[in-house]
Design a protein around this motif. Structure first.
Motif, PDB file in Angstrom:
ATOM      1  N   ARG A 128       2.358  -0.253  -6.943  1.00 11.58           N
ATOM      2  CA  ARG A 128       1.822  -0.956  -5.503  1.00 11.58           C
ATOM      3  C   ARG A 128       1.776  -2.561  -5.851  1.00 11.58           C
ATOM      4  N   LEU A 144      -6.182  -5.153   1.017  1.00 10.89           N
ATOM      5  CA  LEU A 144      -4.682  -5.360   0.947  1.00 10.89           C
ATOM      6  C   LEU A 144      -4.273  -6.342   1.979  1.00 10.89           C
ATOM      7  N   LEU A 203      -8.240   8.651  12.819  1.00 14.13           N
ATOM      8  CA  LEU A 203      -8.056   7.114  13.064  1.00 14.13           C
ATOM      9  C   LEU A 203      -6.809   6.799  13.943  1.00 14.13           C
ATOM     10  N   GLU A 263       2.383  -0.445   4.774  1.00 16.44           N
ATOM     11  CA  GLU A 263       2.890   0.998   4.581  1.00 16.44           C
ATOM     12  C   GLU A 263       2.469   1.653   5.984  1.00 16.44           C
ATOM     13  N   GLY A 300       0.693  -1.251   0.140  1.00 18.33           N
ATOM     14  CA  GLY A 300       0.031  -0.249  -0.070  1.00 18.33           C
ATOM     15  C   GLY A 300       0.962   1.301   0.123  1.00 18.33           C
ATOM     16  N   ASN A 332      -7.378  10.110   8.743  1.00 16.00           N
ATOM     17  CA  ASN A 332      -6.180   9.439   9.125  1.00 16.00           C
ATOM     18  C   ASN A 332      -5.752   9.824  10.619  1.00 16.00           C
ATOM     19  N   GLY A 342      -3.417   2.327   8.121  1.00 17.61           N
ATOM     20  CA  GLY A 342      -4.702   2.843   7.517  1.00 17.61           C
ATOM     21  C   GLY A 342      -5.030   2.252   5.990  1.00 17.61           C
ATOM     22  N   VAL A 343      -4.089   1.295   5.534  1.00 16.33           N
ATOM     23  CA  VAL A 343      -4.253   0.871   4.042  1.00 16.33           C
ATOM     24  C   VAL A 343      -5.670   0.200   4.238  1.00 16.33           C
ATOM     25  N   GLU A 344      -6.087   0.119   2.830  1.00 20.06           N
ATOM     26  CA  GLU A 344      -7.241  -0.488   2.611  1.00 20.06           C
ATOM     27  C   GLU A 344      -7.303  -1.894   2.871  1.00 20.06           C
ATOM     28  N   ARG A 345      -8.459  -2.445   3.556  1.00 16.49           N
ATOM     29  CA  ARG A 345      -8.384  -3.657   4.207  1.00 16.49           C
ATOM     30  C   ARG A 345      -8.239  -4.867   3.160  1.00 16.49           C
ATOM     31  N   LYS A 360     -12.183   1.631   5.718  1.00 21.38           N
ATOM     32  CA  LYS A 360     -12.323   2.563   4.716  1.00 21.38           C
ATOM     33  C   LYS A 360     -10.903   2.632   3.933  1.00 21.38           C
ATOM     34  N   GLY A 361      -9.718   2.239   4.770  1.00 23.33           N
ATOM     35  CA  GLY A 361      -8.490   2.200   4.169  1.00 23.33           C
ATOM     36  C   GLY A 361      -7.933   3.759   3.908  1.00 23.33           C
ATOM     37  N   PRO A 362      -8.129   4.704   5.178  1.00 22.69           N
ATOM     38  CA  PRO A 362      -7.848   6.085   4.549  1.00 22.69           C
ATOM     39  C   PRO A 362      -6.159   6.426   4.200  1.00 22.69           C
ATOM     40  N   TYR A 363      -5.473   5.384   4.468  1.00 23.76           N
ATOM     41  CA  TYR A 363      -4.063   5.652   4.173  1.00 23.76           C
ATOM     42  C   TYR A 363      -3.992   5.556   2.620  1.00 23.76           C
ATOM     43  N   THR A 364      -4.585   4.482   2.149  1.00 23.91           N
ATOM     44  CA  THR A 364      -4.539   4.145   0.651  1.00 23.91           C
ATOM     45  C   THR A 364      -5.181   5.232  -0.104  1.00 23.91           C
TER      46      THR A 364
END
Lengths: 369, 902
Positions: free
Chosen positions: A26, A64, B229, A56, A12, B226, A59-62, B717-721
């Protein structure tokens, strides 16, 4: 004991200035992860160690996380993972995702306490925060153990260039902790460290897929073999990276043939859709160069996954003003000369004047043809 | 190029061949009245030099002589550079063109057909438009040099013409190849900027900036997400920490509870033993108390019985003494009462003595009062008499009151004033004759005849005139002021009557006498007033009768007292001595009375005290006797079941048992005290704490779960992505913005640089034209109009009068001045063009709006200019151009002649 040591997958990861290629970069990190697992299976590793920063960020999307867990599940033995400073063990972290619990061979090591692994004991050092000045491996005391003892930590080995301590790990950490091997993560270049006896008792596996141009010795994993307690570990570097971050090609065009040489140099590079290339040209733009530069851009675009061609340092040569003389007399010629003088003055608007000359230069080609 | 000759045939009104020329190199005036063909000549020149010979159409048909199918032709002889040429063009059905060059003394054919036409046309104009050749803008040099009939205004100069002029000025602004560049730069610029140099609304950079702003907004949101979070993660961590602390605390409390429960069990056991010992102790105590109380009751009754017996025996002698005392006291009280009654009887004497003394005092007082009353009555009666006498005198007195006197005085004054006025109004003639005279008053107060003796005087009065006839002397007449004496006399008579009426009651009209009378009246009134005041002072508010009545009543009272005390009538009593004796008597009486009452009170009190003591002691004694009797009965009852010894034994046994029970209780109590507080109470407290802790824990868990839910919701939501993608997007946009921004600035710089250079160059080239034209204009019209402003294509666009700071357009100047501005500009341009080669200026009846004064100046200018330029003027106003220096005149009318005309 035979295991595969990997780290810093950084799934990510952000990929700035790569345009559309960012997504590909990615995706390549997941592809490289599959190669790591495949190699571990192929080389009969008994278990795998992942030394932090698998992701990374927390908060990466789930999806992944699920994909990563799926990849690791393909390993035939157990996988021991510690959280790193990018994905520390905090509430809401990637490690709370249900995919980890649903896979029997995946072990997220959340406590600094010894864990039995095939052939010995593992002393994990999970990271619980993003920054710390404490030695994460400081708690390890395997001195009295008879079985092979290995550590799994994430931090900076003392001596690496850093302004502030960042999870500092002493150079003698394996000896101090009574470990046969300390598997490290955090730094992206593959780097083994020898102890006083010349044994490679500590190493950074490096990131499995290069993260940027100029990153030395990255895109690897380590296959580690330890025959017994106190025996010297045998390390084998396995290349796992998929993308080639070619070194920056920075050239100065100082004569009319310079550009042809650059073009030839690029044409000689092994081109594939896994290479990322940066070309930065400076110097003078000679007669006929504009067309060649356009052609060069076409070559880069067609042969590489991503390219950056920086020609902001190029200007029409001040000595060769034939192109100006070729302009219609009067206003146009005088305009060209005025802009050229402004550019040469190096003043505040010099850069804009340079670009204006370039515009006029292109126009002259356009109109005259 | 200059013209030598023009010949035309079958051209409008020119039927036959007509030739005008040869023209001089300088000034040529072709004149003729309207309709002689001046403009036709101009037209033929234009056709010869510029128009294609193959032209056809309606316009072409018009050049044919009316109603004839002739072939119009024109031949113009001209010199260009160092050669002389002749161009002949035939139009319509016989269209042809031929150019001949003068070579070796002859006209040799040089070119024909279209090449001949192009050859000549290119000498004048580089441009060869396919259509619209007749239009001035396609005339090339002729745009400047040729002015059609009545139209001095310059047409817009063609690009090549402008360039020709610039070349003539020696300045290169652009050549023909510059156009595409400028156009391309303009196009390029217009992609990004408006005509007002503003960035276009839809220019790429703006779009990119918009995209960047949108991305930044979204980035800010995602960064916030983020951050949220991370914050929630920390909060969950903190909540979990707090929860763990609470759990640890509860664990400790659970341990404490377990210990306390064990303690409570042991305590309860001890407490049961304690309760038993306590109960045994209480039972033993009760038994002992019962035994002790039974014995004590017997002993107490015995003691009481003895005591009561002693008391009753002791009371008997005391009671006897008290009985005697009471009797003594009763006797003493009786004696006191008798004494008090004896003294009380003296009170009548005291009162009598006091009354006699008071009566004596009253008697004396009344006698004095009677005397005062009588004196006052006498004085009053005396004043009453006085008043009555005065009033009688006043009534008898005749005298005016002050008011009447005042009125009389006023009337007297007015009467005197009227008399004076009357006298003043009369003409008075006094005659004192030396001899006797006979006088006849004809007009005056005393009209009639009279005589006046010597030594006497005659007074003639009258008004408004008097006339007197004196015999032997004459007639005297005198007149005076016009005052009405008669009216005054009437007023005087009325006033006199009023005065007399006022004085009549007093029998005199002498004011002094009246005043004396009034003074006497005043005096009498004053005496009366004083007497009345005195009387009022004596009587006060009462009447004399009131005083008399009071004196009679006082006398009656005195008489009454005399009857009571007869001696006092002869010898008045000594009130003081009587009063003193009565008071002394009364004082002694009261003292004796007080003493007797005091002694009685003392005796009564002593009797009451004695009686009270006796009664109290007697009652006490009776009570004690009753108690003694009761005690005896109670004692008998108590000892009826057990004897005293038996009771004593019972008490001793109970005492021993109680002591033993106390010892057992003390041990149990000590054991219980060792526990301090009741462990059950502690246990209760611990349970409360546990309950409270459980509530807190539940709350904490709930909060932790809620927060964790929020955290997982955001993490999902994967805010970092999202952040990565947006930052990548932002970086790409920023890179594009940098490129685009530089490009735009470069385009702007390129355009501005080009424009400013062009402007500067144009300024440079237009200046000579502007200067020359302005100089010519100043010579014609003076300096009032100022300099002519010329555009970059040398077109006059206005003037700059020195009195104002800005230029004004030609629309704002007069028709004549406008004509002069164009004239000056044309000449300036022609002069410049003539720098390379002599040029011909042709003007067809222009300057019609210019007044003669300025026209004369224009003539001088034309004369000067003719030294450098050939000037051909076609005019119907021959007289305006007469007398010009070195001018060649051509009378068109005579040239044409009858044969050539239609």
């Amino acid at each position: 004991m035979k295991f595969l040591h990997t780290a810093d997958w950084q799934i990510g990861m952000k990929a700035l200035h790569l345009g559309a290629a960012g997504q590909r970069v990615r995706e390549e990190r997941l592809a490289a992860a599959r190669r790591v697992v495949a190699l571990a299976n192929d080389r009969d590793a008994e278990f795998m160690l992942v030394a932090g920063d698998t992701f990374e960020d927390n908060g990466v999307e789930r999806i992944l996380i699920q994909k990563t867990a799926d990849i690791l599940r393909e390993f035939k033995g157990p996988v021991y993972i510690i959280p790193g400073n990018h994905d520390p063990l905090v509430p809401g972290s990637v490690w709370e995702h249900p995919s980890w619990a649903s896979t029997a061979n995946l072990h997220i090591l959340k406590e600094p306490e010894p864990v039995e692994v095939p052939g010995g004991l593992l002393f994990p050092c999970p990271i619980m925060e993003k920054h710390s000045n404490a030695n994460p491996a400081g708690w390890i005391n395997a001195g009295g153990k008879k079985e092979i003892c290995i550590g799994l930590a994430h931090g900076t080995v003392e001596g690496l260039p850093l302004d502030d301590p960042d999870f500092p790990i002493p150079r003698n950490a394996p000896a101090a902790g009574g470990l046969d091997y300390l598997a490290l993560g955090h730094w992206h270049s593959t780097a083994p460290y020898k102890d006083n006896q010349g044994k490679e008792t500590m190493a950074y596996a490096g990131t499995h897929e290069t993260t940027r141009s100029g990153e030395r010795d990255s895109g690897n994993a380590l296959l580690v073999e330890i025959t017994g307690r106190g025996a010297a570990p045998r390390l084998e570097i396995l290349h796992t990276g998929g993308l080639q971050w070619l070194p920056l090609i920075e050239r100065n065009l100082d004569n009319p043939d310079s550009l042809d040489r650059v073009k030839k140099e690029i044409e000689l590079l092994e081109a594939c859709d896994t290479s990322i290339i940066q070309v930065k040209l400076s110097g003078f733009l000679y007669e006929g160069h504009q067309e060649k530069i356009d052609h060069l851009a076409d070559i880069l675009k067609s042969r590489f996954l991503h390219h950056q061609l920086d020609i902001s340092g190029l200007t029409p040569t001040p000595d060769d003003d034939r192109w100006i003389s070729s302009l219609p007399e009067g206003v146009i010629q005088k305009t060209a000369r005025t802009l050229a003088e402004e550019w040469k003055s190096g003043g505040e608007t010099s850069g804009v004047a340079r670009e204006a000359i370039m515009q006029l230069f292109r126009l002259s080609r356009e109109v005259q043809t | 190029m200059i013209f030598r000759n023009i010949t035309l045939k079958a051209w409008r009104n020119f039927l036959g061949e007509t030739s005008v020329g040869p023209f001089s190199d300088g000034l040529n005036i072709i004149y003729g009245p309207n309709g002689t063909g001046k403009s036709t000549l101009f037209e033929a020149l234009q056709f010869a030099m510029l128009n294609p010979f193959k032209s056809s159409g309606k316009d072409m048909d018009t050049i044919q002589p009316w109603g004839r199918s002739l072939t119009p032709s024109v031949t113009v002889e001209f010199a260009c550079k160092d050669d002389s040429y002749q161009i002949s063009k035939t139009f319509l059905s016989g269209c042809a063109c031929e150019v001949r060059r003068f070579e070796n003394g002859n006209w040799q054919p040089y070119k024909d057909g279209s090449s001949a036409h192009e050859f000549v046309r290119e000498m004048i104009s580089k441009e060869a438009p396919g259509r619209g050749l007749a239009k001035q803008e396609h005339w090339g040099l002729a745009q400047i040099l040729w002015a059609p009939q009545g139209n001095m205004q310059l047409p817009s100069l063609s690009g090549s013409m402008v360039e020709d002029i610039r070349r003539a000025l020696g300045v290169q602004v652009t050549d023909s190849s510059s156009g595409p560049f400028e156009k391309r730069i303009e196009e390029f610029y217009s992609q990004y900027y408006t005509d007002n140099s503003k960035e276009k609304k839809d220019f790429p950079l703006k779009r990119l900036r918009q995209e960047l702003a949108e991305v930044e907004v979204r980035l800010a949101e995602i960064r916030e997400e983020n951050q949220k979070l991370e914050n929630l993660s920390r909060k969950v961590e903190d909540l979990a920490g707090s929860r763990r602390q609470l759990e640890q605390h509860r664990k400790e409390l659970d341990n404490a509870k377990s210990i306390k429960e064990r303690q409570a069990e042991a305590y309860n056991k001890e407490k049961t033993g304690y309760e038993k010992a306590k109960s045994g102790k209480e039972t033993a105590e009760l038994r002992y108390n019962n035994a002790s109380n039974g014995l004590s009751a017997v002993e107490s009754l015995e003691s009481k019985q003895n005591e009561l017996k002693a008391k009753t025996e002791k009371n008997i002698p005391i009671l006897n003494d008290l009985e005697k005392e009471v009797k003594n006291r009763e006797k003493q009280e009786e004696e006191g009462k008798e004494r008090r009654e004896s003294i009380g009887k003296q009170l009548v004497d005291v009162d009598n003595a006091m009354k006699t003394a008071n009566d004596a005092k009253e008697y004396l007082g009344k006698r004095e009062a009677l005397e005062r009353f009588e004196a006052k009555i006498r004085a009053a009666e005396e004043y009453q008499n006085k008043i009555r006498e005065s009033k009688e005198q006043l009534n008898a007195l005749i005298a005016p009151t002050p008011k009447e006197l005042k009125k009389i005085r006023k009337c007297r004054g007015e009467l005197d004033a009227l008399t004076i006025q009357l006298n003043a109004s009369l003409i008075i003639l006094e005659i004192e004759p030396e001899i006797e005279l006979n006088l006849k008053v004809e007009a005056g107060e005393l009209e009639g005849k009279s005589s006046i003796k010597p030594g006497s005087k005659a007074l003639i009065k009258g008004s408004p005139r008097i006339i007197a006839q004196i015999s032997g002397v004459g007639r005297l007449s005198a007149s005076g002021p016009a005052v009405d004496a008669q009216q005054l006399r009437e007023e005087l008579s009325g006033k006199q009557e009023e005065f007399d009426t006022l004085c009549a009651p007093f029998n005199t009209n002498d004011v002094n006498e009246l005043e004396t009378m009034q003074a006497g009246r005043d005096k009498l009134e004053k005496v009366t007033g004083e007497a009345i005041a005195k009387l009022e002072g004596i009587l006060g508010d009462e009447s004399l009768d009131d005083h008399k009545g009071r004196a009679l009543r006082t006398l009656a009272e005195i008489t009454q007292l005399n009857s009571r005390y007869p001696a006092w009538e002869k010898s008045p009593p000594d009130a003081g001595s009587l009063s003193m004796a009565a008071v002394e008597f009364k004082t002694k009486f009261e003292q004796a009375k007080t003493d007797a009452e005091s002694a009685l009170a003392t005796a009564t009190a002593a009797l009451a005290s004695a009686r009270e003591q006796y009664i109290a002691l007697n009652a006490e004694n009776q009570t004690q006797l009753a108690q003694l009797d009761q005690t005896g009965r109670e004692l008998t009852a108590l000892l009826e079941r057990k004897g005293k010894q038996e009771l004593q034994k019972e008490k001793n046994e109970a005492s021993i048992q109680w002591t033993s029970a106390c010892a057992q209780f003390d041990v149990a109590e000590k054991n219980l005290a060792a526990y301090g507080m009741d462990p059950e109470e502690d246990l209760e407290g611990i349970n409360r704490q546990i309950n409270e802790l459980n509530t807190q824990l539940d709350n904490k868990r709930e909060e932790e779960n809620i927060t964790r839910g929020k955290l997982e919701s955001i993490a999902a939501k994967g805010p970092y992505t999202l952040l990565c993608r947006l930052e990548e997007q932002k970086a790409d946009i920023q890179a594009k913005i940098t490129v685009e921004d530089t490009r735009m600035k470069a385009i702007s710089l390129l355009k501005k640089t080009m424009s400013s250079i062009k402007e500067a160059m144009v300024q440079t080239i237009s200046q000579p034209v502007q200067k020359a034209a302005s100089r010519t204009l100043a010579r014609i019209a003076g300096s009032g109009l100022g300099a002519i402003a010329v555009s970059d294509s040398f077109y006059p666009i206005g003037v700059q009068p020195p009195v104002i700071n800005h230029s004004i357009t030609l629309e704002d100047v007069s028709g004549g001045e406008k004509e002069q501005v164009y004239f000056a500009t044309r000449l300036a341009l022609a002069e410049i063009l003539a720098g390379r080669e002599r040029q011909a200026v042709v003007m067809d009846d222009v300057l019609t709006a210019t007044d003669m004064g300025r026209f004369v100046r224009i003539q001088r200018i034309l004369e000067e200019l003719a030294q450098k330029i050939q000037i051909i003027i076609l005019t119907c106003h021959k007289e305006k151009y007469l007398g010009m220096k070195n001018a060649a005149y051509f009378d068109l009318e005579s040239i044409i002649g009858d044969d050539a005309r239609t």
